[in-house]
Design an enzyme around this catalytic site. Structure first.
Site, PDB file in Angstrom:
ATOM      1  N   ARG A 207       0.886  -1.168   0.000  1.00 23.91           N
ATOM      2  CA  ARG A 207       0.000   0.000   0.000  1.00 23.91           C
ATOM      3  C   ARG A 207       0.919   1.212   0.000  1.00 23.91           C
ATOM      4  NH1 ARG A 207      -1.547   3.763   4.207  1.00 23.91           N
ATOM      5  NH2 ARG A 207      -3.588   4.684   3.818  1.00 23.91           N
ATOM      6  N   ASP A 209       1.231   4.663   1.019  1.00 21.66           N
ATOM      7  CA  ASP A 209       0.614   5.677   1.863  1.00 21.66           C
ATOM      8  C   ASP A 209       0.800   7.063   1.230  1.00 21.66           C
ATOM      9  OD1 ASP A 209      -0.410   6.386   4.695  1.00 21.66           O
ATOM     10  OD2 ASP A 209       1.385   7.631   4.524  1.00 21.66           O
ATOM     11  N   GLU A 246      -2.635   4.839  -2.160  1.00 23.22           N
ATOM     12  CA  GLU A 246      -3.682   5.519  -1.402  1.00 23.22           C
ATOM     13  C   GLU A 246      -3.894   6.924  -1.956  1.00 23.22           C
ATOM     14  OE1 GLU A 246      -5.082   7.485   2.673  1.00 23.22           O
ATOM     15  OE2 GLU A 246      -3.118   7.754   1.789  1.00 23.22           O
TER      16      GLU A 246
HETATM   17  C1  LAG Z   1      -2.061   8.500   5.514  1.00 24.75           C
HETATM   18  N1  LAG Z   1      -2.459   8.373   4.322  1.00 24.75           N
HETATM   19  O1  LAG Z   1      -2.168   9.232   3.370  1.00 24.75           O
HETATM   20  C2  LAG Z   1      -2.417   7.542   6.560  1.00 24.75           C
HETATM   21  O2  LAG Z   1      -3.408   6.622   6.114  1.00 24.75           O
HETATM   22  C3  LAG Z   1      -2.842   8.306   7.777  1.00 24.75           C
HETATM   23  O3  LAG Z   1      -3.245   7.435   8.787  1.00 24.75           O
HETATM   24  C4  LAG Z   1      -1.673   9.185   8.218  1.00 24.75           C
HETATM   25  O4  LAG Z   1      -2.097  10.121   9.224  1.00 24.75           O
HETATM   26  C5  LAG Z   1      -1.148  10.057   7.102  1.00 24.75           C
HETATM   27  N2  LAG Z   1      -1.325   9.566   5.795  1.00 24.75           N
HETATM   28  C6  LAG Z   1       0.334  10.272   7.283  1.00 24.75           C
HETATM   29  O5  LAG Z   1       1.021   9.067   7.000  1.00 24.75           O
HETATM   30  C7  LAG Z   1      -2.022   9.684  10.563  1.00 24.75           C
HETATM   31  C8  LAG Z   1      -3.005  10.466  11.430  1.00 24.75           C
HETATM   32  C9  LAG Z   1      -2.528  11.890  11.657  1.00 24.75           C
HETATM   33  C10 LAG Z   1      -1.133  11.887  12.230  1.00 24.75           C
HETATM   34  C11 LAG Z   1      -0.243  11.177  11.202  1.00 24.75           C
HETATM   35  C12 LAG Z   1       1.212  11.105  11.650  1.00 24.75           C
HETATM   36  O6  LAG Z   1      -4.283  10.471  10.775  1.00 24.75           O
HETATM   37  O7  LAG Z   1      -3.423  12.520  12.605  1.00 24.75           O
HETATM   38  O8  LAG Z   1      -0.673  13.195  12.459  1.00 24.75           O
HETATM   39  O9  LAG Z   1      -0.698   9.815  11.038  1.00 24.75           O
HETATM   40  O10 LAG Z   1       1.333  10.404  12.843  1.00 24.75           O
HETATM   41  C13 LAG Z   1      -0.174  13.490  13.766  1.00 24.75           C
HETATM   42  C14 LAG Z   1      -0.984  14.576  14.472  1.00 24.75           C
HETATM   43  C15 LAG Z   1      -0.809  15.902  13.706  1.00 24.75           C
HETATM   44  C16 LAG Z   1       0.676  16.249  13.598  1.00 24.75           C
HETATM   45  C17 LAG Z   1       1.397  15.092  12.933  1.00 24.75           C
HETATM   46  C18 LAG Z   1       2.889  15.358  12.793  1.00 24.75           C
HETATM   47  O11 LAG Z   1      -2.357  14.206  14.500  1.00 24.75           O
HETATM   48  O12 LAG Z   1      -1.494  16.929  14.416  1.00 24.75           O
HETATM   49  O13 LAG Z   1       0.852  17.429  12.836  1.00 24.75           O
HETATM   50  O14 LAG Z   1       1.206  13.909  13.708  1.00 24.75           O
HETATM   51  O15 LAG Z   1       3.549  15.315  14.007  1.00 24.75           O
END
Ligand code: LAG
Ligand code: CA
Length: 500
Positions: A207, A209, A246
């Site tokens: 996958r 990402d 994705e």
């Molecule tokens: C994806 N697809 O494009 C993933 O399926 C998804 O789960 C990922 O986001 C994203 N891309 C980055 O690989 C997830 C969470 C985010 C999280 C991110 C990094 O949905 O909420 O962000 O993983 O861990 C988090 C915080 C943010 C912050 C970021 C960087 O929620 O507020 O800015 O970390 O530190």
């Protein structure tokens, strides 16, 4: 003639990455979200292999940043700090062992590859394998990456960028995650080496990402440098990895899924959105008579299809209001439709239970993931939902394997939310999402005889624990599905699990 050869060559290249290379007769993969490698190996041997599952998507395999010790959100795994194979799911030796054991029982492994970015900026800077980083310097010594390997000048994607500016979607940071420049030879090499390492260990694909956030031309270079699948793991010579990118494309964005289908397969987010809407009662099931490209979905062979994924089941990513295990009757209905209908390449979600959308998987006081336990009724415990072990779901995997590539025939509907159709002369399925009962004599297209409904029960010796269906010599059978029943689906097929 020369033109024709060129066209054929282009077609072969495009198709190369769209074949999941399932073992013969298998059709469906499951995302074992946040499972440990040792547990997946055991699950392949005791359940997935024997039940005819085609593959497993595993959570990211490479080392990620640990944000806090007391709390471990699931999304820490989307913040890579190196390409070493060490996460809370296990180390390289455990990963290698899992791939071997799963391939041995005909179950393929697909890796969630995080190649768009590294970590965000945090006050901790140590990874699951002990590697460190210096965020201010864009320095990841365990790869190593430095400032020149990231997009410059520094910028962060805003909501408006998705509408106006494809270049910003690709070159700026997604959620403040440091954005790699896949246009450079050095970065490409690190990514290709990481993925080829996994291919050598026997994985069947990836996958990709955040594919929307990378340039298709860069991805093409990366894909074309990947090795063929490892023949020592049972893959045919010359097999290319299965790649599903994705790309969340619900329409009207600067970046389109059509930029990615010439390269490889794409996650079809409109699929789960439309089926969730229909099975929640927001659209009548009768309209599903022409389900597929007529609904604006991708070509079937291009589409990785699913109802929910790890993001949209908890309101992350895009496209809300998706059915999940939390609305079980409608969810089982939508999953049954996905598996009964020939469109797409289906992926099941297998979750841990949650109320907090940030919460990681069940863990002990030291932060170790707790394994799922297996109850005497074969369901899971210890906080794991294991949708793939729900009888209505794994029975439909067997249905799909049985009916193969046969077409939908003998569509029937009541003008509302009761529908039924045949798959060749191999399977028959009916749905009732109305507030009143279904009671009809319908054409099943199956050979005359007796069958057990695989939704209300199962075949036990010469009996059915649920409904028993008698198909007459004209192929017709009396079908009942009460509005108040535990499930809204009835399914029979010619395989041993159903035919008496
Ligand atoms: C994806 N697809 O494009 C993933 O399926 C998804 O789960 C990922 O986001 C994203 N891309 C980055 O690989 C997830 C969470 C985010 C999280 C991110 C990094 O949905 O909420 O962000 O993983 O861990 C988090 C915080 C943010 C912050 C970021 C960087 O929620 O507020 O800015 O970390 O530190
Ligand atoms: Ca990017």
């Amino acid at each position: 003639m020369f033109r024709l050869i060129l066209c054929l060559a282009a077609l072969t290249v495009a198709l190369a990455y769209k074949n999941p290379h399932y073992a013969s007769g298998r059709t469906t993969m499951v995302h074992l979200f946040e499972w440990k490698w040792d547990d997946i190996a055991a699950e392949c041997e005791r359940f997935l292999g024997p039940r005819g599952f085609g593959g497993v998507q595993v959570s990211p395999v490479n080392e990620n940043l640990v944000l806090w010790s007391h709390q471990r959100p699931w999304w820490e795994r989307y913040q890579p700090i190196s390409y070493r194979l060490v996460t809370r799911s296990g180390n390289e030796q455990q990963f290698t062992n899992m791939v071997r054991r799963c391939n041995n029982v005909g179950v393929r492994i697909y890796v969630d590859a995080i190649i768009n970015h590294m970590t965000g900026t945090w006050s901790t800077n140590t990874g699951t394998g002990g590697s460190t980083a210096n965020f201010g310097q864009w320095h990841y010594p365990a790869v190593p990456y430095g400032r020149n390997d990231f997009n410059f000048p520094h910028c962060v994607i805003t909501g408006n960028d998705y509408r106006c500016c494809a270049d910003r979607v690709r070159n700026c940071e997604l959620s403040n995650l440091k954005d790699l420049n896949q246009g450079t030879e050095y970065v490409r090499t690190q990514i290709v080496n990481f993925m080829n390492h996994l291919i050598r260990l026997g994985v069947a694909g990836f996958r990709i990402d955040a594919a929307k956030h990378m340039w298709p031309a860069d991805l093409r270079v990366i894909y074309d440098r990947l090795h063929n699948l490892n023949t020592a793991h049972g893959f045919p010579a010359g097999a290319r990895p299965y790649i599903y990118q994705e790309v969340i494309d619900l329409g009207n964005e600067a970046v389109s899924r059509n930029e990615y289908t010439p390269l490889a397969a794409v996650t079809e987010f409109r699929f789960g959105m439309e089926l969730s809407r229909a099975f929640k009662g927001g659209n009548q099931l009768r309209w599903l008579f022409n389900w597929g490209t007529a609904w604006g979905l991708l070509a079937s062979g291009d589409a990785l299809t699913f109802i929910d994924n790890h993001d949209n089941q908890r309101g992350h990513g895009a496209g809300g209001d998706i059915l999940t295990y939390k609305q079980p009757k409608q969810y089982r209905g939508a999953i049954a439709f996905m598996l009964a209908h020939p469109y797409g390449r289906p992926q099941l979600m297998s979750s841990f239970a949650f109320t907090n959308t940030e919460a990681g998987p069940p863990m002990d006081n030291s932060g170790n993931i707790i394994s799922p336990s297996i109850n005497s009724d074969t369901s899971c415990g210890n906080g794991w939902v294991c949708e793939h072990r729900w009888r209505q779901i794994f029975s439909m995997v067997a249905f799909r394997n049985r009916v193969g590539n046969t077409a939908v025939t003998n569509w029937w509907d009541n003008g509302s939310n009761q529908i039924a159709f045949c798959r060749g002369n191999q399977g028959f399925v009916a749905f009732n999402n109305d507030y009143w009962n279904l009671s009809q004599t319908l054409q099943t297209c199956l050979p005359a005889g007796n069958y057990c409904d695989i939704i209300s029960g199962w075949k036990s010796g010469n009996n059915c624990t649920g409904k028993r269906i008698t198909v007459g010599s004209d192929g017709r059978a009396s079908i009942t599905l009460g509005a108040g029943e535990y499930d809204m689906v009835l399914a029979i097929h010619t395989g041993t699990e159903s035919r008496l």
